[in-house]
Write an enzyme that holds these catalytic residues in place. Structure first.
Site, PDB file in Angstrom:
ATOM      1  CD  GLU A  53    -126.629   8.655  43.065  1.00 58.92           C
ATOM      2  OE1 GLU A  53    -125.490   8.246  43.357  1.00 58.92           O
ATOM      3  OE2 GLU A  53    -127.109   9.687  43.561  1.00 58.92           O
ATOM      4  CB  CYS A 112    -123.104   1.054  40.675  1.00 67.01           C
ATOM      5  SG  CYS A 112    -124.593   0.836  41.638  1.00 67.01           S
TER       6      CYS A 112
HETATM    7  P1  NAD Z   1    -123.879   3.678  30.308  1.00 66.87           P
HETATM    8  O1  NAD Z   1    -123.218   4.891  30.796  1.00 66.87           O
HETATM    9  O2  NAD Z   1    -123.287   2.948  29.173  1.00 66.87           O
HETATM   10  O3  NAD Z   1    -125.387   4.014  29.869  1.00 66.87           O
HETATM   11  C1  NAD Z   1    -126.313   4.655  30.734  1.00 66.87           C
HETATM   12  C2  NAD Z   1    -127.396   5.290  29.859  1.00 66.87           C
HETATM   13  O4  NAD Z   1    -126.827   6.406  29.178  1.00 66.87           O
HETATM   14  C3  NAD Z   1    -127.944   4.358  28.783  1.00 66.87           C
HETATM   15  O5  NAD Z   1    -129.321   4.571  28.612  1.00 66.87           O
HETATM   16  C4  NAD Z   1    -127.161   4.780  27.553  1.00 66.87           C
HETATM   17  O6  NAD Z   1    -127.829   4.486  26.346  1.00 66.87           O
HETATM   18  C5  NAD Z   1    -127.041   6.272  27.772  1.00 66.87           C
HETATM   19  N1  NAD Z   1    -125.931   6.902  27.067  1.00 66.87           N
HETATM   20  C6  NAD Z   1    -124.731   6.353  26.728  1.00 66.87           C
HETATM   21  N2  NAD Z   1    -123.975   7.281  26.094  1.00 66.87           N
HETATM   22  C7  NAD Z   1    -124.700   8.420  26.046  1.00 66.87           C
HETATM   23  C8  NAD Z   1    -124.459   9.724  25.537  1.00 66.87           C
HETATM   24  N3  NAD Z   1    -123.304  10.025  24.946  1.00 66.87           N
HETATM   25  N4  NAD Z   1    -125.434  10.656  25.658  1.00 66.87           N
HETATM   26  C9  NAD Z   1    -126.602  10.359  26.274  1.00 66.87           C
HETATM   27  N5  NAD Z   1    -126.877   9.138  26.766  1.00 66.87           N
HETATM   28  C10 NAD Z   1    -125.947   8.181  26.673  1.00 66.87           C
HETATM   29  O7  NAD Z   1    -124.062   2.712  31.579  1.00 66.87           O
HETATM   30  P2  NAD Z   1    -124.531   1.192  31.638  1.00 66.87           P
HETATM   31  O8  NAD Z   1    -123.461   0.318  31.032  1.00 66.87           O
HETATM   32  O9  NAD Z   1    -125.925   1.031  31.154  1.00 66.87           O
HETATM   33  O10 NAD Z   1    -124.563   0.965  33.214  1.00 66.87           O
HETATM   34  C11 NAD Z   1    -123.414   0.688  33.935  1.00 66.87           C
HETATM   35  C12 NAD Z   1    -122.872   1.909  34.622  1.00 66.87           C
HETATM   36  O11 NAD Z   1    -123.867   2.450  35.469  1.00 66.87           O
HETATM   37  C13 NAD Z   1    -121.696   1.586  35.526  1.00 66.87           C
HETATM   38  O12 NAD Z   1    -120.737   2.610  35.423  1.00 66.87           O
HETATM   39  C14 NAD Z   1    -122.321   1.565  36.912  1.00 66.87           C
HETATM   40  O13 NAD Z   1    -121.422   1.796  37.963  1.00 66.87           O
HETATM   41  C15 NAD Z   1    -123.364   2.617  36.778  1.00 66.87           C
HETATM   42  N6  NAD Z   1    -124.435   2.414  37.760  1.00 66.87           N
HETATM   43  C16 NAD Z   1    -124.452   3.238  38.862  1.00 66.87           C
HETATM   44  C17 NAD Z   1    -125.430   3.063  39.839  1.00 66.87           C
HETATM   45  C18 NAD Z   1    -125.472   3.950  41.050  1.00 66.87           C
HETATM   46  O14 NAD Z   1    -126.486   3.975  41.733  1.00 66.87           O
HETATM   47  N7  NAD Z   1    -124.394   4.668  41.352  1.00 66.87           N
HETATM   48  C19 NAD Z   1    -126.382   2.056  39.685  1.00 66.87           C
HETATM   49  C20 NAD Z   1    -126.339   1.263  38.537  1.00 66.87           C
HETATM   50  C21 NAD Z   1    -125.362   1.462  37.585  1.00 66.87           C
END
Ligand code: NAD
Length: 542
Positions: A293, A327
């Site tokens: 998501e 999100c």
């Molecule tokens: P992010 O993408 O920065 O990080 C998400 C996770 O991925 C973290 O644990 C991070 O450490 C990890 N990560 C980052 N780069 C990576 C890589 N290259 N390889 C592997 N893992 C990696 O997101 P965030 O800032 O923590 O959260 C915000 C984002 O999440 C927004 O885009 C938001 O829309 C989305 N979100 C979506 C939903 C949904 O249900 N659709 C819900 C909550 C948040």
């Protein structure tokens, strides 16, 4: 041992407490905040039931008050990821073989621990570590996580009850196996409940898990581990590693037993993960389940018949609660020309009452954004909007990081319906308004549908039923969660299963049985009572 056909407790949504002055819960949260601030915590990784300290410590500070040091966590490396995978694989058979009612009980107990003895502590951790006000913390880290635990158990019992048809000579059965291998849970900073749900939903079904929380959510993640331990989760079932995302990815996505990823986070990270999995597909024993998501560019479409007071309330709550770091946050609004004068007036009036600051001052509606990177990114978009001829700052726009990462609730007005802040996810307290010709409702619906790559949430405000029907049809693929006369945030487990399609994810609907089906790999068993003794069929007779 003996025949059983257990019925699980019927799930109901955890009531949201109101924290009014003088209430018992208010007293408890003030005490929990003071307790948390009086000490610094030292957060280890959690592998095979053991606390692992690498000695490579990272500070955890409150986003709204950088002078407030909450503690440290121990950053791991690739060797810890490998240990976590080994622990998950070693724990797998015993956990998968445990009768389901015992697995269910562990998570029902976790729900009750969170509803009771851990409630204030978890709220305090989410408030201080992620800068949520008490209401935003309560609906997330307490109520939603409890709901995930309870509803997932109920959905599991409903899934397990499903069996195929049989006939008198054969008996067909479905065995609800977990996936073969281990599951990777990769979680975002913005919802403690998601951080709790992503590793536990697969675990409930007998999977074992490597969980990597976001750096900026570790403070409350530790409490999730404490609760699961106290609830009786056996060693090795969920293993928490605190490593940079790419370090985890490098080990996990090259492992032959990688069976699936349960991800929530940004779209870009997810797309790269998908590519990596695709490139490595020949290395795995099974095709991994990919559940993600991701981002949103969530809209409000306002029909000329709408009630301005309702629209303005939806904009203020939908765009600015938890600083727009949902999100589902409303980030683009299409306002008809006939209502714009009134909506401007009401928006200014309402926003002038919004207070921003520390989470401990309960009169604050808005707190800080999560970290410096987010602050700088948002500041950049706001500064650009000041310069661009097709945009202007209608309200807010002040950014101040002297004490914490504060971005004032900001309303941009644009004359360009495809302006950058109408299409890109900013993930902060910024909403962009495009005023459309009140006679062009239908054309504007097309704009809403085509402007961004996302399709997570959106809403239509209208008093005209034909307009609601038209918007519902035209925007059928523009949002996975669509709201009529309500803001596009605040989905509740069991009531509005959550997720979007297009660039917003695989739409596997957290908070429903649909998500849980991804964590099982059913085996169909056919038993024939009297087996045939010749290969020849009647049609072959002379
Ligand atoms: P992010 O993408 O920065 O990080 C998400 C996770 O991925 C973290 O644990 C991070 O450490 C990890 N990560 C980052 N780069 C990576 C890589 N290259 N390889 C592997 N893992 C990696 O997101 P965030 O800032 O923590 O959260 C915000 C984002 O999440 C927004 O885009 C938001 O829309 C989305 N979100 C979506 C939903 C949904 O249900 N659709 C819900 C909550 C948040």
């Amino acid at each position: 041992m003996y025949p059983t056909n257990y019925v699980v407790p019927i799930a109901v949504n955890e009531p949201v407490l109101d924290y009014a002055p003088g209430s018992k819960e208010r007293e408890a949260i003030v005490k929990a905040l003071n307790d948390a601030k009086s000490k610094t915590v030292d957060i280890p990784m959690f592998i095979n039931g053991k606390e692992i300290r690498s000695g490579n410590i990272v500070e955890i500070r409150a986003p709204h008050n950088r002078n407030l040091l909450l503690g440290y966590f121990h950053r791991g490396d690739a060797s810890h990821v490998q240990q976590a995978i080994d622990a998950a694989l070693a724990a797998k058979d015993k956990w998968a073989a445990m009768p389901w009612e015992h697995r269910a009980s562990i998570f029902l107990k976790a729900a009750n621990l969170l509803a009771g003895p851990y409630r204030a502590k978890m709220n305090a951790a989410t408030m201080l570590g992620q800068s949520k006000n008490i209401y935003q913390a309560e609906i997330d880290c307490v109520c939603e996580l409890i709901d995930f635990f309870r509803y997932n158990v109920q959905f599991m019992s409903e899934i397990y009850a499903q069996q195929p048809r049989s006939n008198p000579s054969t008996w067909n059965r479905t065995e609800w196996r977990p996936l073969e291998g281990f599951v990777f849970a990769l979680t975002p900073f913005n919802f403690t409940s998601i951080a709790g749900n992503l590793p536990t939903a697969p675990a409930l079904f007998g999977n074992t898990v490597v969980w990597k929380p976001s750096n900026t959510q570790v403070y409350s993640a530790q409490l999730i581990i404490d609760i699961l331990k106290e609830a009786g989760l056996p060693d090795g079932v969920i293993n928490m590693v605190l490593v940079p995302g790419p370090v985890a990815g490098e080990v996990i996505f090259n492992h032959p037993d990688f069976a699936g990823i349960h991800y929530t986070g940004s779209t870009e990270v997810f797309q790269n993960i998908w590519k990596t999995i695709g490139n490595n597909i020949h290395k795995y024993k099974s095709y991994p389940r990919i559940v993600g998501e991701t981002g949103g560019k969530d809209f409000a479409m306002i029909h000329p018949s709408s009630v301005p007071e309702q629209v303005v309330t939806a904009i203020v709550r939908g765009s600015f609660e938890f600083q727009g770091q949902k999100c589902s946050a409303l980030s683009r609004a299409y306002v008809p020309s006939n209502l714009w004068p009134k909506i401007q007036e009401l928006l200014l009036k309402e926003l002038s009452t919004v207070k921003m600051g520390d989470v401990e001052d309960f009169t604050n509606f808005v707190n800080a954004v999560i970290d410096e990177a987010s602050f700088k990114k948002l500041e950049g978009y706001i500064e650009q909007a000041r310069k661009d001829s097709d945009a202007s700052i209608f309200y807010g726009g002040n950014c101040d990081s002297s004490k914490g990462y504060f971005i004032e609730p900001t309303v941009i007005v644009t004359t360009n319906p495809t302006y950058v802040t109408m299409s890109e996810e900013l993930f902060g307290p910024v909403v962009t308004i495009y005023v459309y010709d009140e006679n062009k409702f239908e054309e504007t619906l097309e704009l809403v549908d085509k402007t961004s790559i996302y399709a997570l949430t959106g809403c239509i405000f209208s008093a005209d039923r034909y307009a609601i029907d038209l918007a519902t049809k035209k925007l059928v693929n523009a949002a996975g969660n669509f709201y009529i006369n309500d803001k596009p945030t605040g989905a509740v487990v069991g009531q509005q299963p959550f997720g979007g399609a297009r660039g917003s994810g695989t739409n596997d609907k957290a908070g429903s049985a649909l998500n849980l089906y991804r964590w099982v790999s059913p085996r169909s068993i056919k038993e024939t009572f009297v087996s045939p003794v010749t290969y020849q069929y009647p049609f072959m007779s002379e």
